[in-house]
Design a protein around this motif. Structure first.
Motif: not given
Length: 154
Positions: A103-130
């Motif tokens: 979050e903006d204030d520095g707190h971590l949010k860890t209760d969400l999963n990556c979506p199981n769809n095209e959006l989730g695949k794009e997010i994972k690919d871009r994250y793995e590319n740094g």
């Protein structure tokens, strides 16, 4: 006496509020079959012999994408969900698909999963590319889900 926590500021507010059916608009939100939906189609019939014009609503569930339909007299109230969108910085994607978001204030949010769809695949690919990503999370009626992302060009 129990200790009260006033930090959230929502005063235990309801997840929905009533709104007259005739004042709902396309691209707005409404509850159909106890699910938060975005209105994609709306039509109003003429006043019938019993005095009420009917509003035909078609909505898409915000979290599952399922289509819902409902017909309601224009003078009756329907429930409208409180929908919030918030941006978080993506810190890490775990092997099990769970996300670490900051979050903006520095707190971590860890209760969400990556979506199981095209959006989730794009997010994972871009994250793995740094690439540095900011994820948009939509919240309504005690459900939340990642609905989009932006690239941080810093």
């Amino acid at each position: 006496m129990a200790e009260e926590n006033f930090e959230t500021g929502d005063a235990g507010a309801s997840q929905t509020f009533p709104q007259q059916c005739s004042s709902l608009r396309k691209n707005g939100y409404v509850c159909m079959k106890n699910r938060a939906c975005k209105i994609v189609e709306m039509s109003t019939s003429k006043t019938g012999k019993h005095g009420h014009a009917k509003v035909h609503l078609v909505g898409i569930d915000l979290f599952s994408g399922k289509k819902h339909e409902d017909i309601c007299p224009s003078t009756h109230n329907m429930l409208v969900p409180h929908v919030k969108r918030k941006d978080y910085l993506l810190v890490e994607i775990e092997n099990d698909g769970s996300l670490s978001l900051m979050e903006d204030d520095g707190h971590l949010k860890t209760d969400l999963n990556c979506p199981n769809n095209e959006l989730g695949k794009e997010i994972k690919d871009r994250y793995e590319n740094g690439e540095v990503l900011t994820l948009t999370v939509m919240t309504a009626m005690d459900e939340e889900q990642v609905v989009g992302y932006k690239l941080d060009n810093k």
